[in-house]
Design an enzyme around this catalytic site. Structure first.
Site, mmCIF file in Angstrom:
data_model
loop_
_atom_site.group_PDB
_atom_site.id
_atom_site.type_symbol
_atom_site.label_atom_id
_atom_site.label_comp_id
_atom_site.label_asym_id
_atom_site.label_seq_id
_atom_site.Cartn_x
_atom_site.Cartn_y
_atom_site.Cartn_z
ATOM 1 N N ASP A 48 0.847 -1.196 0.000
ATOM 2 C CA ASP A 48 0.000 0.000 0.000
ATOM 3 C C ASP A 48 0.884 1.247 0.000
ATOM 4 O O ASP A 48 1.598 1.516 0.966
ATOM 5 C CB ASP A 48 -0.899 0.020 1.244
ATOM 6 C CG ASP A 48 -1.809 1.227 1.198
ATOM 7 O OD1 ASP A 48 -2.724 1.241 0.351
ATOM 8 O OD2 ASP A 48 -1.593 2.190 1.970
ATOM 9 N N TYR A 53 3.105 9.865 0.740
ATOM 10 C CA TYR A 53 4.058 9.238 1.665
ATOM 11 C C TYR A 53 5.496 9.616 1.311
ATOM 12 O O TYR A 53 6.412 9.367 2.079
ATOM 13 C CB TYR A 53 3.903 7.707 1.688
ATOM 14 C CG TYR A 53 2.520 7.217 2.083
ATOM 15 C CD1 TYR A 53 1.586 8.082 2.660
ATOM 16 C CD2 TYR A 53 2.133 5.899 1.873
ATOM 17 C CE1 TYR A 53 0.308 7.647 2.997
ATOM 18 C CE2 TYR A 53 0.861 5.448 2.218
ATOM 19 C CZ TYR A 53 -0.042 6.337 2.765
ATOM 20 O OH TYR A 53 -1.302 5.901 3.101
ATOM 21 N N LYS A 82 -2.045 6.138 -4.429
ATOM 22 C CA LYS A 82 -3.184 7.044 -4.208
ATOM 23 C C LYS A 82 -2.922 8.432 -4.784
ATOM 24 O O LYS A 82 -1.808 8.964 -4.674
ATOM 25 C CB LYS A 82 -3.469 7.176 -2.702
ATOM 26 C CG LYS A 82 -3.574 5.852 -1.983
ATOM 27 C CD LYS A 82 -4.005 5.974 -0.538
ATOM 28 C CE LYS A 82 -3.776 4.670 0.209
ATOM 29 N NZ LYS A 82 -2.419 4.503 0.729
HETATM 30 P P1 NAP Z 1 -0.780 0.572 12.017
HETATM 31 O O1 NAP Z 1 -0.328 -0.301 10.930
HETATM 32 O O2 NAP Z 1 -2.010 0.209 12.784
HETATM 33 O O3 NAP Z 1 0.376 0.785 13.090
HETATM 34 C C1 NAP Z 1 1.700 1.015 12.709
HETATM 35 C C2 NAP Z 1 2.524 1.125 13.998
HETATM 36 O O4 NAP Z 1 2.466 -0.108 14.698
HETATM 37 C C3 NAP Z 1 3.986 1.426 13.764
HETATM 38 O O5 NAP Z 1 4.348 2.383 14.735
HETATM 39 C C4 NAP Z 1 4.684 0.111 14.037
HETATM 40 O O6 NAP Z 1 5.950 0.335 14.607
HETATM 41 C C5 NAP Z 1 3.765 -0.559 15.040
HETATM 42 N N1 NAP Z 1 3.718 -2.016 14.896
HETATM 43 C C6 NAP Z 1 3.658 -2.723 13.733
HETATM 44 N N2 NAP Z 1 3.591 -4.036 13.980
HETATM 45 C C7 NAP Z 1 3.615 -4.178 15.327
HETATM 46 C C8 NAP Z 1 3.595 -5.303 16.183
HETATM 47 N N3 NAP Z 1 3.517 -6.545 15.684
HETATM 48 N N4 NAP Z 1 3.618 -5.093 17.524
HETATM 49 C C9 NAP Z 1 3.675 -3.834 18.012
HETATM 50 N N5 NAP Z 1 3.708 -2.725 17.262
HETATM 51 C C10 NAP Z 1 3.669 -2.892 15.921
HETATM 52 O O7 NAP Z 1 -1.058 2.077 11.540
HETATM 53 P P2 NAP Z 1 -0.712 3.015 10.299
HETATM 54 O O8 NAP Z 1 0.734 3.006 9.988
HETATM 55 O O9 NAP Z 1 -1.398 4.292 10.612
HETATM 56 O O10 NAP Z 1 -1.515 2.357 9.095
HETATM 57 C C11 NAP Z 1 -1.006 1.324 8.290
HETATM 58 C C12 NAP Z 1 -0.962 1.708 6.830
HETATM 59 O O11 NAP Z 1 -2.238 2.149 6.389
HETATM 60 C C13 NAP Z 1 -0.051 2.900 6.495
HETATM 61 O O12 NAP Z 1 1.309 2.537 6.455
HETATM 62 C C14 NAP Z 1 -0.601 3.307 5.156
HETATM 63 O O13 NAP Z 1 -0.111 2.444 4.140
HETATM 64 C C15 NAP Z 1 -2.096 3.109 5.368
HETATM 65 N N6 NAP Z 1 -2.814 4.357 5.752
HETATM 66 C C16 NAP Z 1 -3.704 4.903 4.870
HETATM 67 C C17 NAP Z 1 -4.380 6.074 5.202
HETATM 68 C C18 NAP Z 1 -5.356 6.669 4.216
HETATM 69 O O14 NAP Z 1 -5.778 7.837 4.383
HETATM 70 N N7 NAP Z 1 -5.762 5.944 3.205
HETATM 71 C C19 NAP Z 1 -4.163 6.701 6.440
HETATM 72 C C20 NAP Z 1 -3.263 6.104 7.329
HETATM 73 C C21 NAP Z 1 -2.608 4.930 6.988
HETATM 74 P P3 NAP Z 1 7.359 0.070 13.819
HETATM 75 O O15 NAP Z 1 7.190 0.538 12.410
HETATM 76 O O16 NAP Z 1 8.314 0.911 14.606
HETATM 77 O O17 NAP Z 1 7.640 -1.386 13.933
#
Ligand code: NAP
Length: 316
Positions: A48, A53, A82
């Site tokens: 994704d 980004y 996107k």
């Molecule tokens: P997420 O995936 O819920 O959380 C990411 C965080 O969780 C990072 O800080 C990561 O730390 C930590 N993490 C990952 N695996 C873990 C585990 N097994 N145990 C403990 N902590 C863990 O949240 P997100 O990054 O906001 O969302 C994910 C993806 O969704 C984004 O990367 C993006 O591609 C997409 N997104 C899209 C939109 C949109 O508007 N369409 C908005 C937000 C996000 P580390 O990296 O330090 O390991």
């Protein structure tokens, strides 16, 4: 070939339900390149990405290396990008898509999403601001943007097109005129934001839903309550099943029929988050997790609160 954890989209192309998120603002490009390499080697076949980004070149370098090394071929991997808010004007859509393709080193995308329904003033910064510091809006109608995306499908630049952060009324408006229907709506969804009504609506229109921030975006300061990963019920289920809290949270969403795109730059977590296909949550366990919903949204895009297409004033 589609299976229980993949979705056949409108084009016939198959989207794996477990994808890898690449939004990593606090990390340099080198970290993202490494993370994508680890993810693909761990088994992820869905990435994704997004122009905003600012790291699509790093993702592209990782893909190039993985293809040269014969770890994957282009058709083995499903890549989403996107369209950013400053490029909603129809004449900017194709060039924005071409820029993402160039950065990613690809000749086509699998899925291209309109990142938000709101447009921002075209032509400059990703977040254009006036002298007063407020974000400058554009009133381009996302229906017009959509028509330009349809042309990109006709041209073979992308297989499927979709939406992100759209509410049901906005989707309904789009469906009235769409020649090519949206295949996907990517929205925030996790233990504390169930999105039941929106998901039901999307499913009724044959629109797949991808859950972003599926782990509840740990570290996000706007959560006023126990983080999803720390919820006692989640921790208890994890220890009973010899899994981790993150694996419980991802499996919960997968069993709800959603795609998930967890992000990590940490090797052990990237691998851990992919190990979610060797156990199951029972109906009772699903209910225990469902009951933890708080309807709490983390990504509110407050800079666009006054935009006429701001999506989160509607119930769903
Ligand atoms: P997420 O995936 O819920 O959380 C990411 C965080 O969780 C990072 O800080 C990561 O730390 C930590 N993490 C990952 N695996 C873990 C585990 N097994 N145990 C403990 N902590 C863990 O949240 P997100 O990054 O906001 O969302 C994910 C993806 O969704 C984004 O990367 C993006 O591609 C997409 N997104 C899209 C939109 C949109 O508007 N369409 C908005 C937000 C996000 P580390 O990296 O330090 O390991």
């Amino acid at each position: 070939m589609a299976n229980k954890f993949s979705f056949t989209l409108n084009s016939g192309n198959v989207m794996p339900a477990l994808g890898f998120g690449t939004y990593a603002p606090q990390h340099v490009e080198e970290d993202v390149l490494k993370a994508v390499r680890i993810a693909v080697k761990a088994g992820y076949r869905h990435l994704d990405c997004a122009a905003i980004y600012r790291n699509e070149r790093a993702v592209g370098q990782a893909l190039k290396q993985l293809i040269v090394e014969s770890t994957i071929t282009r058709k083995d991997i499903f890549v989403t990008s996107k369209l950013w808010n400053t490029c909603h004007r129809p004449d900017l859509v194709r060039s924005s898509l071409k820029k993402s393709l160039e950065d990613l080193g690809l000749s086509y995308l699998d899925l291209y999403l309109v990142h938000w329904p709101m447009g921002y003033q075209e032509g400059g910064e990703f977040i254009p601001r006036g002298k007063d510091g407020n974000v400058l809006y554009s009133d381009v109608d996302f229906v017009e943007t959509w028509k330009a995306l349809e042309d990109c499908v006709d041209e073979g630049l992308v297989k499927d097109i979709g939406l992100s952060n759209f509410n049901s009324k906005q989707i309904e408006r789009l469906l009235e005129v769409a020649r090519i229907k949206p295949s996907n709506n990517q929205v925030e969804c996790h233990l504390h934001l169930a999105q039941n009504k929106l998901i039901e609506y999307c499913k009724s229109k044959n629109i797949t839903v991808t859950a972003y921030s599926p782990l509840g975006s740990p570290g996000n300061k706007s959560a006023p309550h126990t983080p999803a990963l720390e919820e006692p019920v989640v921790k208890q289920l994890a220890s009973q099943k010899n899994k981790t809290p993150a694996q419980i949270l991802l499996r919960f969403l997968l069993q709800r029929g959603l795609a998930v795109i967890p992000k990590s730059v940490t090797q052990v977590r990237i691998t851990e988050n992919f190990q979610v296909f060797d156990f199951e949550l029972s109906d009772d366990e699903m209910t225990q997790l469902t009951n933890l919903n708080k309807d709490h949204r983390l990504s509110t895009e407050d800079i666009a609160l006054k935009h006429k297409y701001y999506p989160f004033y509607e119930e769903f």
